[in-house]
Every structure is written in structure tokens, then in C-alpha cells.
Design a protein around this motif. Structure first.
Motif: not given
Length: 381
Positions: A180-207
Motif C-alpha cells: 500500500x503506497x502511503x506517499x511518494x517522493x517529490x520530483x524536480x528537474x534542473x537545467x543549468x547553464x554555466x558561462x565561461x570565456x571562449x578561447x583556443x585550447x592551446x592558450x587556456x590561460x586566455x580563456x
């Protein structure tokens, strides 16, 4: 539906077959609610067809006084798929004493069993005080926006909120009534976007690589359990369900990285507290980010009391076994009903729900009808 002559139990099989033969894949009704209304009206139920958006729903009630017992369910089904069925998924045929068809298990069979059970209950106890209602939606397998939620709002406006509600999802695990189910877990979804700085992979210090930052965030969120569970609930789980950067070049550090998370949570948390938990993990990177959160339902629990005790007694009388009280699994429309009244879930064995060749043994269907009759006897005792 009328009681079988000679005081024999009413057979739920014909109604189950008639419902299965309606191809009511969400959001289509395909005549299913009409079949159910035709079975309920002769029993004295006042039937209301309620349409919200493109969804058809049915609310039917017999009686006007309390206590008010409501059975909730759905006639919509998931698509059958294109391959693998041994026959038509909407044939409702019986082979080897097993009823086959989409919805046989989830949950047209359960609805038919309840109608058969209440038919037999009314034949013997029809003069008992109280009301019985059915809240049947066509939007449980879909977005669940124009079904049970809207019907409950309509019921509240009319003073029709029940004292207790039973959802007939196929909650039994191995044998009828073992859960007999007397409860249920809650359910939530999160969509995350994290921003950085684009750059050349050979010069990571510039990105500023957002992938690395987001990976660290996800590690913080998944390295340790959120909790260890509670008295009636298992531990909260957080699963990373998506990760994407949309990068087609192998030598470019992208400007942003995205992740999708799903959290199933117990009664130690709310969607608001878990949203803050996500923000705290993201803030540690001191980077710009955006997050969108949707909660399809908070956790809920119907604590042991008169209603749950009545369900336990009914199972014990019908099966001889004591059911376990459980809160596992996904979500159901009980999460909406819990906002208004005590609610629990009890139905058949869910072994084939949503599968090819979905089915239910005919004898289990009949045993479920007998169980539902006993539930009504205990609820109105």
C-alpha cells in the motif's frame, strides 16, 4: 453494470475489455469515459464530463453526505509501440485466462475492478450513509496539467472534496495487496547553464573553461548522498541526466556548458530547499550561471491512521497477508490529491505496465474487485 444474479460477484472482465478496446492514448479519449459513464449511471452516479484544454475527464458521485470516499484513476494509456505484440494492443482478448491489451494493468483493469467491487458493495450496503465518487482523468500519462489538477479545483469550488481518496495504480509488487503506497517522493528537474570565456585550447590561460567548472559543480553534488532517508522514505537521489556543450571544434574552449539534473526527494526536503542546495554548489565556482527548475510534485505522506488502517484491514481480510507501507517508485496523480485530503494507492501487480503484451490474469482482476469491495466495507465501517 449490474450485480450477477444469484449473489455471485460481479465480473470486472467485460468492462475491462470494453475500456481496453478504446485506443485512448494520451490525450485521446477514444470513447473510454463514455464506456465508464454508461456503467456508472445505472448505479445511481451523477456523472460530470469535464473538459479542460484537449483533455476529457469524468467525475461521478453517488450520495451527498459524508463520509466521502473517492477512487481516482486514469483511462489514458501510453502508446503501445509498433512491434512485439502477439495480437492487437487494443483487442482486449483473453488468452490462457490472461487479459491482454494496453491498459490491462495500468490501469483500465483496475478501474473495471473498482466498478465491479462497488457494484457488489452497493448491492449489500447501499443504505449505509456516505458517498462514493470516481475521479477519472485522461491526462495522467501526459503532462498532467488538464486532468486531476483541474478536476480537483472544480471539486473544491463545488464543495466536493472527499474525506479520503484511493488511487488505483498497480502498486502491488509480487502479489495482490502486498504494497500500500502511503506517499511518494517529490520530483524536480534542473537545467543549468554555466558561462565561461571562449578561447583556443592551446592558450587556456586566455580563456575560462566552463566545462571544468561545471564538472566540479556536478562532482560536489554527487560525491556525497544528500541524506540517508527518513522513517517512510528512502534516500534522496540526484542524477545527472544530461550534459552538453554544443561544441563541434576540438580546439575551441566553449563559452558555456549545460547540464540537466533530476532529483527524487523525500520528506526531509522541499523543491525550494533543494533549489537552494543547487545554487550553493554553483556559487562556489564564482562564475555566471543560469538555472531553471521545474517541480512536478512535492513529496507527500499519508501517516498511519484510520484510513490507512482501513486499507490494511481490507488487504488482510482479502489476502490473509499484511501489506507493507511503501513510498517508492515514481510519481502519480496522488501527489495532487494529497494537497486536499488523505490519499493512498492500492492496485494490482504492476509487472507488465507500459510493456509490450501488457496483461493481467483474469483471476487477479476478479480478486482485485473483491478487494475493492472489502476496502469500501472497511472505509465505511
Amino acid at each position: 453494470m449490474k450485480p450477477t444474479p444469484g449473489n455471485q460477484p460481479t465480473d470486472p472482465l467485460p468492462l475491462a475489455q470494453a475500456l481496453i478496446r478504446c485506443p485512448s492514448v494520451t490525450p485521446a479519449d477514444a470513447g473510454a469515459l463514455g464506456v465508464l459513464e454508461a456503467a456508472l449511471a445505472p448505479l445511481g452516479f451523477a456523472c460530470h464530463r469535464l473538459r479542460f484544454g484537449e483533455i476529457e475527464n469524468l467525475y461521478a458521485r453517488r450520495g451527498t453526505e459524508g463520509p466521502h470516499f473517492c477512487y481516482a484513476g486514469h483511462t489514458d494509456v501510453v502508446p503501445p509501440g509498433e512491434q512485439g505484440w502477439d495480437g492487437s494492443p487494443f483487442s482486449g482478448e483473453v488468452r490462457g485466462d490472461v487479459l491482454y491489451g494496453r491498459g490491462a494493468c495500468d490501469m483500465k483493469g483496475g478501474i473495471a475492478a473498482f466498478v465491479a467491487g462497488l457494484t457488489d458493495y452497493l448491492a449489500v450496503h447501499g443504505d449505509r450513509p456516505g458517498s462514493i465518487s470516481l475521479l477519472i482523468t485522461g491526462d495522467e500519462e501526459g503532462p498532467a496539467r488538464d486532468g486531476t489538477v483541474k478536476v480537483l479545483e472544480w471539486m473544491a469550488e463545488r464543495g466536493e472534496i472527499p474525506d479520503m481518496a484511493l488511487v488505483g495504480e498497480p502498486t502491488s509488487r509480487l502479489a495482490l495487496g502486498d504494497i500500500v503506497k502511503v506517499g511518494r517522493r517529490g520530483s524536480m528537474t534542473a537545467w543549468i547553464t554555466l558561462f565561461g570565456t571562449q578561447g583556443h585550447s592551446a592558450y587556456p590561460q586566455r580563456a575560462d573553461n566552463p566545462i571544468h567548472r561545471l564538472i566540479r559543480v556536478l562532482h560536489r553534488l554527487t560525491a556525497q548522498p544528500i541524506d540517508g532517508g527518513s522513517e517512510f522514505f528512502e534516500a534522496t537521489t540526484l542524477q545527472v541526466t544530461g550534459f552538453d556543450v554544443g561544441n563541434t571544434a576540438n580546439n575551441v574552449i566553449p563559452a558555456e556548458a549545460r547540464a540537466m539534473l533530476n532529483i527524487r526527494f523525500n520528506d526531509l526536503h522541499s523543491s525550494a530547499s533543494l533549489t537552494e542546495h543547487l545554487h550553493a554548489a554553483l556559487r562556489t565556482e564564482e562564475a555566471r550561471y543560469e538555472m531553471r527548475v521545474e517541480c512536478s510534485g512535492e513529496s507527500f505522506l499519508t501517516s498511519p491512521g484510520p484510513f490507512v488502517d482501513a486499507l490494511k484491514r481490507a488487504v488482510e481480510r482479502s489476502t490473509g497477508a499484511t501489506p507493507a507501507l511503501d513510498t517508492g517508485g515514481g510519481t502519480s496523480d496522488a501527489r495532487f490529491i494529497a494537497r486536499y485530503c488523505p490519499v493512498a494507492e492500492l492496485g494490482g501487480v504492476g509487472a507488465t505496465m507500459h510493456k509490450v503484451n501488457e496483461c493481467v490474469p483474469v483471476e487477479e482482476l476478479r480478486a482485485l474487485a473483491a478487494l475493492y469491495r472489502t476496502v469500501l466495507e472497511e472505509a465505511f465501517a
